[in-house]
Every structure is written in structure tokens, then in C-alpha cells.
Design an enzyme around this catalytic site. Structure first.
Site, short mmCIF file in Angstrom:
data_model
loop_
_atom_site.label_atom_id
_atom_site.label_comp_id
_atom_site.label_asym_id
_atom_site.label_seq_id
_atom_site.Cartn_x
_atom_site.Cartn_y
_atom_site.Cartn_z
N GLY A 385 1.99 -39.30 -60.12
CA GLY A 385 3.36 -38.72 -60.02
C GLY A 385 4.52 -39.71 -59.48
CB SER A 703 -15.38 -47.00 -44.02
OG SER A 703 -15.43 -47.06 -45.43
CE LYS A 746 -13.29 -43.89 -46.55
NZ LYS A 746 -13.42 -44.60 -45.38
#
Length: 806
Positions: A385, A703, A746
Site C-alpha cells: 500500500g 540470522s 519472522k
């Protein structure tokens, strides 16, 4: 008689005198001798007259010697090189012309002579008597050859000569055409035609040296044919030029007459009326003083230009742009904060940070109307958006909205414009957007700013440095206008999917607002509020006839779309709506409710299968979390020992950073093997294979470091990790856990997979506020700073056995 009496002995003086007499005896006494006059760039033909100007000392002496003779004859021969002032025999052609001097006029430094050619001669010997040259020669008559070919060539040459005279439009005192037609001798015709043409010296000399009449006619026919072609082409070009000039003169005269008639009738000249209308528009445009001064100067130039001039139209177009630009026009802002909050909430769900920033700007404008507009940059995955948010902001604060995409833009002139010196020059996209908006304070959305191009035509990102700098853009100069325009009131909003490709100087000028992906609950809510009503309206259906069951909607979100945004979700809802519209068009009348069982027939088999939680993990397996452009995902890392193997094998399309994280994890465990009660011989005797499933999907990033460490620790110790626990964090060689990005996506991925415990770096705890409150309430978050804490949470049996400190 004595022999000496019959042949008396000569004295020495008498013998020397006889030698001198014998040496002065001519070498070719049988050939006549006449003074020689060398010619430059001209040839005299027999039976032809030629005026000459004689100025060289040797040539003047030769003419004087010829005039002193009774017959006044002289030999004329052309020089091979006109630059030679004292020609020798080798510098002259062999064949020349014997001529008589008919008239002469002596002047102080030169003599004008008029000579008549008599016959061709061959130069036998060139002699020099000190003042001038003489030539011994013999006559060279032309054979009296005849025949059909000679007659045919003679007629052709005559016709070509007449044609050349007509094309050349010769104005002479002699009627050349009559003279040529009355000539019976073919050779005289050739010489007469040659005298008329401007032949170069080699061609003219070739005619003189022609051995027969036939050869001379052939040469002359070739020369005349070429000359006629040249003259015809010249006349054609001249005729076209005269026609064009005549047309312009005619147009000019007609315009002058039309103006005179209009003046008599009291009517206004259309050109003058157009000029007056433009001048009146400039006066009414309320231009700033320095802009008005420049516009008046250009109007003064325009008044002097004819309306048919191309520059007139270029200058007029430029002035129209100056008039139409909103130099002092501003739309009135709606500073009602309650209304702005209401409009933003109507158009977009959630996005609290972005809405808060817009409301802050409105508050500042309310307290300080002269405040500079911020430069905002919305960063987030596709379909979240970003573009529609710019339109919503414009509606909330009552400003004009203009959008243009800069993705793939390579030419800097697209932003700054082209200079007026170029044909078809136009202002840049920014000035054109302001012209369309009609206000100097619109909202301008620069879409896809992270996809700017760069090549030999320039760097558009460098042009944006000035446009997006509040300290510089108050006097932005477009190359086409070359006038300062104030952009400081323009609210610039940029959109990007990522920041990696945006140059650092440009990034420093923008305020970054991140739009993360939507959770499943947020997508369900947005679908009910916005997407379903919009798609039903486009397909001609009403919400009373069609309803979507929430479970069906969740099935669409999880099984038929995989994205952080909403674009694919809206397309899928549209596909379902069109199939329902088909049923109603075929006669169905009862209301329809979409249930999960209906999706297989409408959308086909499920396109995506979510990674579900593995409840019972084997030793060597750990659950990680990953960020993707379409949102977050659960990532399982599997490790196994390879007896008699060597080293670390990594598979699953892992990037360099992820491979380095796995190696760092193994190095830490190896270096601390005693602390974990691991036999170091196992590292030497066995290799390790680490694999990350979904091998077709590229993966990278640091990560997954603690996930790889837990998988290897579980493998070497034989204790399985908890299946309900997922983790994310970067690991160092000393066991420290460092913060990571993309936490919201996540965590939402872990929740979708049914995982209820998440291990994360302690510095990332502040990012949990971005999560919906109900998500934070459902999950347990375990902050860690060291790998020991990760082991305590993920492999509690091992931690209990080793009594690891918290």
C-alpha cells in the site's frame, strides 16, 4: 702551282673565327624559326581568335620580336605547369599553334594582343637568344578524313553545342548558334565548341593534338555530353531555388495585402491578436517579479520574429509553460487533525507509524505555516500500500496529488528537462507534474526510487539530490525553463522495495518509514474491509448475494498466496468473484457463501504449503526463522555426521553469508567441545553435512547463525532440540548473539506454523512493539545474549546435564 699557293695556310686568328662561324650555324637549318610565346592554362586552336595579356619579360620580348617582323607571326604553345615562370622545352607541350598578331596595345608593364591561329605545328627545337625563346617547327596538317561516322558525330556535336549554349544562356555579341550551324568544316566546329566551353588544359590540349577529324569529334562529343548534363542539373537546382523563393515572396506579399485589407476594414490582425492575448495572459498570471522580467524580455524577442519562423513557435511554447506554472498558487491545506486521522483510517488498515508521521506534519503546519515539507520514503515489500498511501495522504490534507515512476529511468534530462536549443525540447517530469497539479504545494510521489538506472546519459539519482534537499530545492532550475522554481512546499514521497540500491547521499535526504508485511489476521481484516467490497463492485455483485467464509478467506491467504502484501490476494479474490458472477449471469439467484471446500473447484489445487511445526525433532535438527520479500518463513536446518568424512559440507542454495555463519557455529562448538562434553576426536574422524530444505530457493543472511549452532550442538551431543521453539540471531566466534532484522515477518511465520516459543537477540526485544497485541500475547519470547542461553532454552536436557549458567 705550289700546294701552299692553292691551299694557303690560315693564321690562328682565322682558324678561331671559322670555328665560331661553324658553332653559330643552326642545328636544323631546314625548319623555320619564329619567336615562342608560352601560354598558361589556355590553348589556341587554328582559325580561332584569342585575346592575351602578356606580362613576363621573356614573353614581352618575344611579342616585340614578332611585331618587328613583316608577317608578325609567333608560335603559341601551352605550358604543362602554369607555376613555371621560365619554361624550358620539357615544360612545354610538343604541339602548338602558329598564329599572327592582328591587334596589340602596349602598356607600361604589359601588352594586350589579339592573335589568330593559323595552323598546328610540332616544336622541333627550342632555342634561347638571351631575351626570349624561339622555336624551330614544322607544320602538322590534319588528314582530310570523311565518312558516315564523321558526319554523324558532326551533327551530334552541333546539336550538343546548341543545347549547351541554350542552357548556359550565353549573352554575347555574336550569334553563336548561327555561327555553329553555318560551319561546314568538322574540325572548325570542334575548335569553335571547345572555345565556348571551359575545358581544363589536358582536355583542350588533347583536342589540339587529335590526329584525325574523327578522333577530335569523338573527344568533343564526350566533353559536350558531360557539360550538358552538368548544365541541366545546375538549371534544375536554380529553378527549384527560384520556385521556393518565389513561394515565400508570394506568401509575404499576400500577408502584407491581407494586413492592409484588415486595417481598411477595421479588423485586427490574427497574429497581432494572438500576441496581444499572450501578453495579456502574462500580465494576469501574477508572476514573481524576476519571472515577469524574464517573460517580458522573451515577449520582446517574440514580437520581432515572423510567425512563420520555427523559433517563433519554440518561444511561444516556452512562454505558455511559464504562464501555466503555479508560481504563486497554493492549495489550502485542511489542517483538521480529526478529519485527517479519519481519512487515513478509512483508506488503510493499521500502518500506525506512517499515519502518526503525517499527523505530526499537519500539527507542525498548523503551528508554523511556513515550515518546510518533509521528504518521506516508504520502504516495504510489493503490495503493502505504499503508492495508495500517498493518494490517501493527499485526500486527508486536501492537496493535489501527482505520481510518476522513476524505475528504470536512465536519462537525467527526464527529471531536469532538455535545453531549448534541442529540437522537441520539453521540461522535466517534475515541472510537468507541477503544471498538471496547478499548485506549488502538491504531493509528488516518486515511485520505485530504488530502481533508478545509470548510464552514459547521466545519473538521475544525482539530479534527485537537489530536488529532494530542502536546503536547495527552493530555487530548482529546470534546463528547459532556466528559471528558479520553489519546491520547498512540495511534499515529496518516495517508495522503494529495499534500500540497498539507493545511493547513500540520496538516502540521507529522506526520512525512512518502513511498511512491514501484514499478518494473517491483518490480511483477513483488510480483505473484509477493502478488497472483497472492491472486487464485488467491479464484477457487478452485491455483498448481500456473495459472502466469504472466514475459513475460506484464511485458506486463500495461506494456500493460494504467499506474499507480504495484498496484491496477489486481491487478484485471487477477483478470480473467485468473476466465477460467481458467471453463475449469476447464467441464471443463479440464491445468495452464495464461499467455503473452503469450494476453493478447489474455483482456484484449483493449493499452490503453497506452509512449513508446519515438526513436533518431534531428531538430534541434529533445529528450527530457524527467515525473512523473504513475500514475508517470513520457517527454516529447518538439518545436520548429520559423515563417518570417515572430512570438513563441512553445506547444501540448499546457501549464500556466502549463511555459509560463513555455519562455519562460525562449528568453530565455536569445536573450540568449546570440552565445555559441552563433546569428544574432539569426533570432529577429526567425521565430516558434517548441513542441509537447509527447499533447495530450489536461494537463502542468505547471518540470522540463521544460532540455528546452525543448535543443530550442530544437538548432533554432536545426541540431545534433540525442542520442536515448539524457533530461533533467529547472528552468532560470533565467542558465542555472542547479535541482533537481526525482519523480526515482525519472522514471528508471524512462526505463529502460522504453530510454534509458540521464539528465541531472539535481546536488542531485538524493542522491535516486538511492531507486532499486533494479540500476537505478542499468544507467543513466548526468550531474549538471549549468548549461545549458552540459547542452549538452555532450545536443548534443556543438555543444559541440565551440563549445568550451564543462564
Amino acid at each position: 702551282m705550289d700546294r701552299n699557293d692553292r691551299f694557303p695556310r690560315l693564321t690562328k686568328g682565322e682558324r678561331d673565327q671559322r670555328k665560331d662561324d661553324m658553332s653559330n650555324k643552326p642545328e636544323f637549318p631546314e625548319f623555320p624559326e619564329l619567336p615562342l610565346l608560352p601560354l598558361k592554362n589556355v590553348v589556341l586552336y587554328p582559325q580561332m581568335m584569342l585575346p592575351l595579356t602578356v606580362g613576363r619579360p621573356g614573353s614581352l620580348a618575344a611579342v616585340d620580336a614578332a611585331l618587328d617582323a613583316p608577317e608578325q607571326e609567333i608560335i603559341l604553345v601551352a605550358q604543362r605547369n602554369a607555376e613555371t615562370d621560365d619554361p624550358k622545352q620539357d615544360d612545354l607541350y610538343t604541339i602548338g599553334t602558329r598564329a599572327t598578331i592582328r591587334r596589340f596595345s602596349k602598356q607600361p608593364e604589359q601588352t594586350e594582343v589579339f592573335v589568330l591561329g593559323m595552323e598546328r605545328v610540332v616544336i622541333i627545337k627550342l632555342e634561347h637568344n638571351g631575351e626570349y625563346s624561339t622555336a624551330r617547327f614544322r607544320s602538322l596538317p590534319v588528314p582530310e578524313d570523311s565518312g558516315p561516322e564523321v558526319e554523324a558525330l558532326e551533327r551530334a556535336v552541333g546539336e550538343l553545342t546548341s543545347r549547351a549554349i541554350q542552357l548556359a544562356q550565353a549573352q554575347t555579341t555574336i550569334d553563336l548558334e548561327r555561327l555553329i550551324s553555318s560551319t561546314d568544316d568538322p574540325l572548325r566546329l570542334v575548335y569553335l565548341s571547345a572555345s565556348m566551353l571551359s575545358l581544363d588544359l589536358p582536355k583542350a590540349q588533347a583536342l589540339l593534338e587529335a590526329p584525325t577529324r574523327l578522333d577530335a569529334l569523338r573527344l568533343m562529343h564526350t566533353y559536350l555530353s558531360y557539360e550538358v548534363q552538368v548544365l541541366e542539373l545546375r538549371n534544375k537546382i536554380a529553378t527549384e531555388a527560384r520556385s521556393e523563393m518565389s513561394k515565400e515572396q508570394k506568401d509575404y506579399l499576400l500577408r502584407q495585402q491581407m494586413r492592409a485589407i484588415q486595417q481598411e476594414l477595421g479588423e485586427k490582425n490574427p497574429d497581432q491578436a494572438d500576441f496581444d492575448q499572450l501578453k495579456e495572459a502574462i500580465d494576469k498570471a501574477n508572476l514573481p517579479e524576476h519571472i515577469k522580467k524574464e517573460a517580458d524580455r522573451e515577449m520582446h524577442r517574440l514580437e520581432k520574429l515572423p510567425t512563420a519562423s520555427p523559433e517563433y513557435h519554440v518561444l511561444r511554447t516556452y512562454l505558455e509553460y511559464v504562464i501555466e506554472l503555479p508560481w504563486t498558487k497554493y492549495s489550502e491545506d485542511n489542517l483538521d487533525l480529526t478529519n485527517a486521522r479519519k481519512v487515513l483510517d478509512e483508506d488503510h488498515f493499521n500502518l500506525k507509524d506512517v499515519k502518526q508521521r503525517i499527523l505530526e506534519h499537519l500539527a507542525v503546519l498548523k503551528l508554523n505555516p511556513g515550515a518546510k515539507a518533509p521528504i518521506l520514503c516508504f520502504v516495504g515489500p510489493p503490495g503493502t500500500g505504499k503508492t495508495s498511501l500517498g493518494q490517501s495522504i493527499a485526500r486527508a490534507i486536501n492537496r493535489k496529488f501527482e505520481r510518476f515512476s522513476v524505475g528504470g529511468l536512465h536519462d537525467e534530462a527526464e527529471l531536469r528537462g532538455h535545453r531549448r536549443t534541442y529540437i522537441g525540447a520539453m521540461p522535466g517530469r517534475l515541472i510537468q507534474a507541477l503544471r498538471r497539479a496547478g499548485a506549488a504545494n502538491p504531493i509528488v510521489l516518486l515511485d520505485e526510487v530504488d530502481k533508478l538506472g545509470r548510464d552514459y546519459r547521466g545519473d538521475p539519482a544525482a539530479a534527485l539530490l537537489e530536488i529532494l534537499d530542502p536546503e536547495q530545492n527552493n530555487s530548482f532550475r529546470d534546463n528547459y525553463l532556466d528559471l528558479p522554481f520553489d519546491l520547498s512546499k512540495v511534499l515529496f514521497i518516495c517508495t522503494a522495495n529495499g534500500l540497498d540500491s539507493i545511493p547513500r547521499p540520496l538516502l540521507d535526504r529522506m526520512e525512512i518509514l518502513r511498511l512491514a508485511g501484514y499478518s494473517e489476521e491483518e490480511k483477513v481484516e483488510i480483505a473484509h474491509r477493502y478488497l472483497i467490497p472492491r472486487q464485488l463492485k467491479e464484477t457487478g455483485l452485491s455483498q448481500e448475494k456473495v459472502t466469504f467464509d472466514e475459513e475460506a478467506l484464511r485458506a486463500i491467504i495461506t494456500s493460494y498466496t504467499r506474499e507480504a502484501g495484498l496484491r496477489r490476494l486481491e487478484q485471487t479474490i477477483g478470480s473467485v468473484s468473476r466465477k460467481i458472477a458467471l453463475k449469476f449471469a447464467e441464471g443463479h439467484t440464491d445468495p452464495i457463501t464461499i467455503r473452503p471446500d469450494d476453493l478447489l473447484d474455483m482456484l484449483g489445487p493449493e499452490m503453497f504449503h506452509l512449513e508446519q511445526m515438526r513436533r518431534n525433532l531428531q538430534p541434529g535438527v533445529a528450527t530457524g526463522l527467515a525473512w523473504t520479500e513475500t514475508g517470513g518463513d520457517v527454516l529447518y536446518i538439518e545436520a548429520t555426521l559423515l563417518p570417515d568424512g572430512k570438513g563441512l559440507t553445506l547444501t540448499g542454495q546457501l549464500g556466502e553469508v549463511m555459509q560463513e555463519s555455519a562455519r562460525a557455529a562449528q568453530s565455536y562448538i569445536w573450540s568449546n567441545a570440552k565445555e559441552f562434553s563433546i569428544d574432539t576426536q569426533r570432529f577429526k574422524d567425521c565430516g558434517v553435512h548441513v542441509h537447509v530444505p527447499a533447495g530450489a530457493v536461494p537463502k542468505d543472511g547471518p540470522s540463521a547463525g544460532i540455528t546452525a549452532a543448535i543443530a550442530l550442538t544437538s548432533l554432536y551431543t545426541g540431545f534433540a532440540a525442542r520442536g515448539d521453539t524457533a530461533m533467529t540471531g547472528e552468532i560470533t566466534l565467542t558465542g555472542l548473539v547479535l541482533p537481526i532484522g525482519g523480526l515482525k515477518e519472522k514471528v508471524l511465520a512462526a505463529r502460522r506454523a504453530g510454534i509458540r516459543r521464539v528465541i531472539l537477540p535481546k536488542p531485538n526485544m524493542k522491535d516486538l512493539r511492531d507486532l499486533p497485541e494479540h500476537v505478542r500475547a499468544e507467543l513466548e519470547f526468550i531474549p538471549v545474549e549468548h549461545l549458552h542461553q540459547v542452549i538452555r532454552a532450545a536443548i534443556p536436557q543438555l543444559a541440565e546435564r551440563l549445568q550451564l549458567a543462564a
